[in-house]
Design an enzyme around this catalytic site. Sequence first.
Site, mmCIF file in Angstrom:
data_model
loop_
_atom_site.group_PDB
_atom_site.id
_atom_site.type_symbol
_atom_site.label_atom_id
_atom_site.label_comp_id
_atom_site.label_asym_id
_atom_site.label_seq_id
_atom_site.Cartn_x
_atom_site.Cartn_y
_atom_site.Cartn_z
ATOM 1 N N GLU A 1 9.131 -4.597 10.399
ATOM 2 C CA GLU A 1 9.542 -3.285 9.904
ATOM 3 C C GLU A 1 10.103 -2.424 11.029
ATOM 4 O OE1 GLU A 1 6.885 -1.240 7.233
ATOM 5 O OE2 GLU A 1 8.072 0.595 7.320
ATOM 6 N N ASP B 1 0.846 -1.200 0.000
ATOM 7 C CA ASP B 1 0.000 0.000 0.000
ATOM 8 C C ASP B 1 0.884 1.254 0.000
ATOM 9 O OD1 ASP B 1 0.888 -0.158 2.580
ATOM 10 O OD2 ASP B 1 -1.056 0.201 3.524
ATOM 11 N N GLU C 1 -1.512 -5.430 8.473
ATOM 12 C CA GLU C 1 -0.682 -4.918 9.574
ATOM 13 C C GLU C 1 -1.303 -5.234 10.934
ATOM 14 O OE1 GLU C 1 0.014 -0.727 8.964
ATOM 15 O OE2 GLU C 1 0.919 -1.063 6.993
HETATM 16 O O1 KIV Z 1 3.560 -1.114 1.635
HETATM 17 C C1 KIV Z 1 4.709 -1.586 1.609
HETATM 18 O O2 KIV Z 1 5.483 -1.403 0.657
HETATM 19 C C2 KIV Z 1 5.131 -2.374 2.748
HETATM 20 C C3 KIV Z 1 6.583 -2.675 2.869
HETATM 21 C C4 KIV Z 1 7.300 -1.482 3.335
HETATM 22 C C5 KIV Z 1 6.835 -3.854 3.734
HETATM 23 O O3 KIV Z 1 4.329 -2.731 3.566
#
Ligand code: KIV
Length: 277
Positions: A185, A47, A118
């Site tokens: 992360e 996202d 998430e």
């Molecule tokens: O949205 C994204 O690109 C992510 C990565 C940073 C893991 O969630």
Amino acid sequence: MENRKVSIPDLHAMKAKGEKIVMHTAYNHWQAQMAEEAGADTILVGDSVGMVEHGFSSTVPVTMEMMLLHCSAVVRGAKRPFIIGDMPFLSYEVSPEEAVRNAGRLIKEAGVDAVKLEGGRSRRDTISAIVRAGIPVVGHVGLTPQSATQLGGFKVQGKDRERARQVLEDAVSVQEAGACMVVLECIPTPLARLITERLSIPTIGIGAGPFCDGQVLVFHDLLGIFNSFKPKFVKRYLNGRETLVEALSRYTQEVRSQTFPEDQHGFSMDASDLEGL
Ligand code: KIV
């Protein structure tokens, strides 16, 4: 690995053998083709698309419709990598039922192999419900950008004993709920190492040090295209923005100076066919 589609057992076998898993991000057809050519094991349609492709200042405004469009373009571009579609903010928080429906759309309409969402302990029931519906889920703990405001901004998570315990519990919850992989992360390297050793599912790090089972970096960050800000954990492998702007400027100048197009870029016809028109 052979030329067939990378599977979840392949990714788990890589962890078992200590082979690093390479995750790229891609948001459209040509980026997916390039990630596959570069040897990606897995591609995340993050996202982050909202920030790097649509100019939003966070990932919060990203919608299901945007994710469906970007995911389906990526699926058409890459055949071998395992493709993960991110679930956007508020597509999975309202109820597990709604989460299953939205995860199902990413699988059925866009054709991704798994979805990512998430959150740790608080998302346990949601992850279980999606997995029970037969949809593979990738977890995401540590810094979770969709809730960055609650976390006090885009900053390192789990730095003291109590917060480190919470991140560890989040990662364990995600695994117990049935996730097939988890993104870590922006957490300290020793914590990411401990989580990676504790979990049986692969960990994919971004700003989490070298001991994760794999790594991911955003396409625009690693190619030096996104220049709004550069997190400490980003390594730029190309000065992409400068290189691309330089080519675009040459085109601009050549049109103005009438050195483009040349004869070789045009089409001819018999002058007689123009007579009398
Ligand atoms: O949205 C994204 O690109 C992510 C990565 C940073 C893991 O969630």
